[in-house]
Design a protein around this motif. Structure first.
Motif, PDB file in Angstrom:
ATOM      1  N   GLN A   1      38.056  26.569  41.865  1.00  0.00           N
ATOM      2  CA  GLN A   1      36.611  26.753  41.952  1.00  0.00           C
ATOM      3  C   GLN A   1      36.137  26.621  43.404  1.00  0.00           C
ATOM      4  OE1 GLN A   1      34.479  24.081  39.374  1.00  0.00           O
ATOM      5  NE2 GLN A   1      32.662  25.358  39.388  1.00  0.00           N
TER       6      GLN A   1
ATOM      7  N   GLU B   1      36.873  29.768  45.218  1.00  0.00           N
ATOM      8  CA  GLU B   1      35.899  30.795  44.829  1.00  0.00           C
ATOM      9  C   GLU B   1      34.577  30.603  45.575  1.00  0.00           C
ATOM     10  OE1 GLU B   1      33.369  31.942  40.822  1.00  0.00           O
ATOM     11  OE2 GLU B   1      35.360  31.080  40.597  1.00  0.00           O
TER      12      GLU B   1
ATOM     13  N   GLU C   1      32.574  32.975  48.413  1.00  0.00           N
ATOM     14  CA  GLU C   1      31.183  33.437  48.364  1.00  0.00           C
ATOM     15  C   GLU C   1      30.476  33.172  49.698  1.00  0.00           C
ATOM     16  OE1 GLU C   1      29.237  31.973  44.841  1.00  0.00           O
ATOM     17  OE2 GLU C   1      30.872  32.665  43.570  1.00  0.00           O
TER      18      GLU C   1
END
Length: 108
Positions: free
Chosen positions: A30, A33, A37
């Protein structure tokens, strides 16, 4: 809010609104990720890539906060006092790098 209190706030949020922490491997994925972004926004907004219309509304601060949240989760679930670790790191960087950057011709 200092880092120690941020860790406590995240832990309280997990206990109140979550079921439990995701396992460390899931949180690492996570984190990757979320960092992706952040990288996407910076590459398009401040780098040479053009920003898609669908990306123009994205909030860099919100994405950075997502990164911090997951880092705090990882610290909590692995028993790290991130305030203590951060304070040690700042002391180390201050001692080690005090003159290094000031004397770097590339930064002038």
């Amino acid at each position: 809010m200092d880092i120690r209190n941020a860790q406590l706030a995240v832990d309280e949020w997990i206990k109140t609104h979550g079921v439990r922490y995701f396992n460390e491997l899931t949180n690492m994925a996570q984190l990757t990720e979320e960092v992706g972004e952040v990288a996407r926004i910076i590459a398009r907004r401040y780098g040479e890539q053009s920003e898609k219309e669908s990306d123009k509304h994205k909030d860099l601060g919100e994405e950075l906060a997502d990164v911090v949240f997951v880092v705090l989760c990882l610290a909590n679930q692995t028993g790290i006092d991130l305030q203590e670790s951060f304070d040690k790191k700042m002391l180390l960087k201050t001692q080690r790098d005090h003159d290094r950057h000031q004397n770097n011709e590339k930064l002038k």
